[in-house]
Scaffold this active site. Sequence first.
Site, short mmCIF file in Angstrom:
data_model
loop_
_atom_site.label_atom_id
_atom_site.label_comp_id
_atom_site.label_asym_id
_atom_site.label_seq_id
_atom_site.Cartn_x
_atom_site.Cartn_y
_atom_site.Cartn_z
N ILE A 133 0.87 -1.18 0.00
CA ILE A 133 0.00 0.00 0.00
C ILE A 133 0.90 1.23 0.00
O ILE A 133 1.68 1.44 0.94
CB ILE A 133 -0.92 0.02 1.23
CG1 ILE A 133 -1.77 -1.26 1.29
CG2 ILE A 133 -1.83 1.25 1.19
CD1 ILE A 133 -2.56 -1.39 2.58
N GLY A 134 0.80 2.03 -1.06
CA GLY A 134 1.65 3.21 -1.20
C GLY A 134 2.92 2.87 -1.95
O GLY A 134 3.80 2.19 -1.44
N SER A 156 10.16 0.81 -4.90
CA SER A 156 10.08 -0.32 -3.96
C SER A 156 9.58 -1.58 -4.66
O SER A 156 10.04 -2.69 -4.36
CB SER A 156 9.17 0.02 -2.78
OG SER A 156 7.86 0.34 -3.21
N GLN A 195 -6.81 4.20 0.56
CA GLN A 195 -6.74 3.12 1.53
C GLN A 195 -7.67 3.34 2.72
O GLN A 195 -7.82 2.43 3.55
CB GLN A 195 -5.31 2.92 2.02
CG GLN A 195 -4.77 4.04 2.90
CD GLN A 195 -3.42 3.71 3.49
OE1 GLN A 195 -2.46 4.40 3.21
NE2 GLN A 195 -3.31 2.68 4.31
N ASP A 252 2.58 0.96 3.52
CA ASP A 252 3.49 2.11 3.46
C ASP A 252 2.76 3.27 2.78
O ASP A 252 3.33 3.98 1.96
CB ASP A 252 4.77 1.74 2.69
CG ASP A 252 5.83 2.83 2.74
OD1 ASP A 252 5.79 3.65 3.66
OD2 ASP A 252 6.69 2.87 1.83
N HIS A 267 -0.17 6.82 6.13
CA HIS A 267 0.32 6.85 7.51
C HIS A 267 -0.58 7.59 8.49
O HIS A 267 -0.16 7.85 9.63
CB HIS A 267 1.74 7.42 7.60
CG HIS A 267 2.71 6.83 6.63
ND1 HIS A 267 2.83 5.47 6.43
CD2 HIS A 267 3.59 7.43 5.78
CE1 HIS A 267 3.76 5.25 5.52
NE2 HIS A 267 4.22 6.42 5.10
#
Length: 260
Positions: free
Chosen positions: A45-46, A52, A90, A112, A115
């Site tokens: 997520i993110g 990444s 999300q 990620d 937050h």
Amino acid sequence: MHNESLRDLFYSHRGNLIHKWDHYFDIYEKYFAKYRGQKVNMLEIGISHGGSMQLWKKYFGANVHVYAIDINPDCKKLEEENTTIFIGSQSDKAFLENVASQLPELDFIIDDGGHTMNQQRVSFETLYMKVKEGGLYLVEDTHTSYWAEFHGGLKNPNSFIEQSKHLVDSLYDSHVIDKSKVTINEITDHINSIAFYDSIVVFEKQLRKKPFHKQIGKKTIKPYEPTELKKETWFESFMSRFKKKEEHPFAANDGGITEL
């Protein structure tokens, strides 16, 4: 197949941008090393610039499929072989449920994303059960639980850290007398352990077996119960003194006769 550590792969990376705290790599290696070279389905997520996703594919090998969620529509163009990207928020439970319906069972999920407390909570509550038995759910950058701008704050009961601490009690639900104070549901039944690190919380998903114990062998010594286990409550102490008073209305001390 690369043999380098994830940290080495990160520092030699020349692809799309990746942003990670260095100490995360020790945590990743601890939990992810067993998946290298295996068939892996993961959700991140993110994804920001997508670096990444490239890193995970280098680390896990050709048999990994990276599913990803990002709120930025431009991220859809980062989709490539063995990656599937969903665009949405999300914190949108309906969106996450729709994504989950399109996913296979996942070996692990990495949050990620944005937050914020609500984003982390909604994602966890909606997606946790999509992780296969024995899999992992990692929430990154949980230091935002201490930041007001992310709707956290030290000891804020609505922070993800405080809510995760509360879930620790569910691991002991078989031993808790007042279960009204413990969260018990399908998710907590499938939390086998919770590990807290600097800025990462790791949940191990496994249906927890009911604990049991047995005594095997011969008793050889006289039982001894520590006095610490016999501490009286205020009421028990009062009743004990009341009983003594009934049995002995007066007791002697150095100064004469004193009523108890």
